[in-house]
Design a protein around this motif. Sequence first.
Motif, PDB file in Angstrom:
ATOM      1  N   GLU A 187       0.833  -1.216   0.000  1.00  0.00           N
ATOM      2  CA  GLU A 187       0.000   0.000   0.000  1.00  0.00           C
ATOM      3  C   GLU A 187       0.861   1.256   0.000  1.00  0.00           C
ATOM      4  O   GLU A 187       0.542   2.237  -0.685  1.00  0.00           O
ATOM      5  CB  GLU A 187      -0.925   0.032   1.228  1.00  0.00           C
ATOM      6  CG  GLU A 187      -1.960  -1.080   1.280  1.00  0.00           C
ATOM      7  CD  GLU A 187      -3.059  -0.987   0.219  1.00  0.00           C
ATOM      8  OE1 GLU A 187      -2.930  -0.177  -0.727  1.00  0.00           O
ATOM      9  OE2 GLU A 187      -4.037  -1.752   0.335  1.00  0.00           O
ATOM     10  N   LYS A 188       1.945   1.205   0.781  1.00  0.00           N
ATOM     11  CA  LYS A 188       2.824   2.376   0.890  1.00  0.00           C
ATOM     12  C   LYS A 188       3.459   2.678  -0.473  1.00  0.00           C
ATOM     13  O   LYS A 188       3.455   3.826  -0.935  1.00  0.00           O
ATOM     14  CB  LYS A 188       3.907   2.111   1.954  1.00  0.00           C
ATOM     15  CG  LYS A 188       4.650   3.348   2.399  1.00  0.00           C
ATOM     16  CD  LYS A 188       5.719   3.033   3.420  1.00  0.00           C
ATOM     17  CE  LYS A 188       7.074   2.824   2.735  1.00  0.00           C
ATOM     18  NZ  LYS A 188       8.149   2.454   3.672  1.00  0.00           N
ATOM     19  N   VAL A 189       3.989   1.621  -1.103  1.00  0.00           N
ATOM     20  CA  VAL A 189       4.651   1.820  -2.404  1.00  0.00           C
ATOM     21  C   VAL A 189       3.620   2.232  -3.457  1.00  0.00           C
ATOM     22  O   VAL A 189       3.866   3.113  -4.282  1.00  0.00           O
ATOM     23  CB  VAL A 189       5.402   0.530  -2.843  1.00  0.00           C
ATOM     24  CG1 VAL A 189       6.048   0.730  -4.210  1.00  0.00           C
ATOM     25  CG2 VAL A 189       6.447   0.144  -1.802  1.00  0.00           C
ATOM     26  N   ARG A 190       2.459   1.605  -3.398  1.00  0.00           N
ATOM     27  CA  ARG A 190       1.411   1.913  -4.377  1.00  0.00           C
ATOM     28  C   ARG A 190       1.017   3.397  -4.313  1.00  0.00           C
ATOM     29  O   ARG A 190       0.846   4.059  -5.336  1.00  0.00           O
ATOM     30  CB  ARG A 190       0.187   1.028  -4.115  1.00  0.00           C
ATOM     31  CG  ARG A 190      -0.902   1.140  -5.163  1.00  0.00           C
ATOM     32  CD  ARG A 190      -1.860  -0.030  -5.052  1.00  0.00           C
ATOM     33  NE  ARG A 190      -2.739   0.077  -3.899  1.00  0.00           N
ATOM     34  CZ  ARG A 190      -3.946   0.617  -3.926  1.00  0.00           C
ATOM     35  NH1 ARG A 190      -4.425   1.101  -5.054  1.00  0.00           N
ATOM     36  NH2 ARG A 190      -4.689   0.669  -2.850  1.00  0.00           N
ATOM     37  N   ALA A 191       0.890   3.886  -3.061  1.00  0.00           N
ATOM     38  CA  ALA A 191       0.503   5.290  -2.894  1.00  0.00           C
ATOM     39  C   ALA A 191       1.594   6.220  -3.427  1.00  0.00           C
ATOM     40  O   ALA A 191       1.297   7.270  -4.007  1.00  0.00           O
ATOM     41  CB  ALA A 191       0.239   5.578  -1.421  1.00  0.00           C
ATOM     42  N   ALA A 192       2.865   5.796  -3.266  1.00  0.00           N
ATOM     43  CA  ALA A 192       3.971   6.661  -3.675  1.00  0.00           C
ATOM     44  C   ALA A 192       4.297   6.539  -5.159  1.00  0.00           C
ATOM     45  O   ALA A 192       4.901   7.436  -5.748  1.00  0.00           O
ATOM     46  CB  ALA A 192       5.209   6.331  -2.834  1.00  0.00           C
ATOM     47  N   GLN A 193       3.901   5.420  -5.770  1.00  0.00           N
ATOM     48  CA  GLN A 193       4.334   5.153  -7.147  1.00  0.00           C
ATOM     49  C   GLN A 193       3.172   5.085  -8.144  1.00  0.00           C
ATOM     50  O   GLN A 193       3.073   4.148  -8.938  1.00  0.00           O
ATOM     51  CB  GLN A 193       5.144   3.840  -7.203  1.00  0.00           C
ATOM     52  CG  GLN A 193       6.434   3.858  -6.408  1.00  0.00           C
ATOM     53  CD  GLN A 193       7.461   4.847  -6.987  1.00  0.00           C
ATOM     54  OE1 GLN A 193       7.419   5.184  -8.162  1.00  0.00           O
ATOM     55  NE2 GLN A 193       8.355   5.326  -6.137  1.00  0.00           N
ATOM     56  N   GLY A 194       2.313   6.067  -8.079  1.00  0.00           N
ATOM     57  CA  GLY A 194       1.264   6.200  -9.090  1.00  0.00           C
ATOM     58  C   GLY A 194       0.322   5.027  -9.207  1.00  0.00           C
ATOM     59  O   GLY A 194      -0.148   4.708 -10.300  1.00  0.00           O
ATOM     60  N   GLY A 195       0.037   4.383  -8.095  1.00  0.00           N
ATOM     61  CA  GLY A 195      -0.973   3.319  -8.110  1.00  0.00           C
ATOM     62  C   GLY A 195      -0.426   1.925  -8.358  1.00  0.00           C
ATOM     63  O   GLY A 195      -1.161   0.949  -8.313  1.00  0.00           O
ATOM     64  N   ILE A 196       0.894   1.832  -8.635  1.00  0.00           N
ATOM     65  CA  ILE A 196       1.489   0.498  -8.842  1.00  0.00           C
ATOM     66  C   ILE A 196       2.458   0.219  -7.698  1.00  0.00           C
ATOM     67  O   ILE A 196       3.498   0.876  -7.577  1.00  0.00           O
ATOM     68  CB  ILE A 196       2.257   0.395 -10.191  1.00  0.00           C
ATOM     69  CG1 ILE A 196       1.435   0.959 -11.353  1.00  0.00           C
ATOM     70  CG2 ILE A 196       2.722  -1.048 -10.441  1.00  0.00           C
ATOM     71  CD1 ILE A 196       0.537   0.003 -12.056  1.00  0.00           C
TER      72      ILE A 196
END
Length: 247
Positions: A187-196
């Motif tokens: 979730e953390k990476v997804r939020a920071a990386q444009g949904g992926i």
Amino acid sequence: VVTAAPSAQLRLLDLQAIDTSLAQLAHKRAHLPELATIASSGERMEELHGQTVELDTDLSDLLSEQRRLENDIDVVRSREERDQQRLAAGGLPGKELEGLQHELESLARRQASLEDSALEVMEQREQLETRLAQLATERSQAGAELAAAAAARDTAWGAIDAETTELTAKRAAASADVEAELLALYEKVRAAQGGIGAAMLRHRRCEGCRLELAGSELGAVRQAAPDDVVRCENCRRILVRTPESGL
Ligand SMILES: [Zn+2]
């Protein structure tokens, strides 16, 4: 280093596919072409309403003007009648007779001028009433367009919402098997990386940023234990290893 069973890591790819679909649905919901139509029809209706209010005011002013002129015409007419009666009665002294004739001439001019004005007002009134009728037609057209677009929007939203509900249930099922720590990282990476947040490593390439792994990074991924959660050095996304990873 976060660790998780390879099966849980694989689940992230399912989760990612669902999240991508959910994001697409949300985008579609917010950008339906009908929404633009609704906005423009709404603006058009407001504009037409404004114009109608303005012309209604003009019309009501004209009606007052018309009534005033008609009243003046009546006043002049009754005065003319009275003068004509006095004239017909006869027996007026010469000076008074002359005065009366002068007044009758002036009343006739006044009457003609008032009638010209009344005619002009009537023409203006007809033009205004024609324009108001056009505005009413345009407003009902814009209203019908708005209603049709709103109905189409509601239908589209209904379908999107049904699909969203279905995917949300699938998402819950897909994330049930994933450990909280891995899920939180995703979730953390997804939020920071444009949904992926998670990407497959396919043929040594990170499917998140399309960069091919090489050198020491590739070596580190090859040496990582199956339970180690590996991340792309370039985009920091979680790299999910599969038999297609080419390691
Ligand atoms: Zn990457």
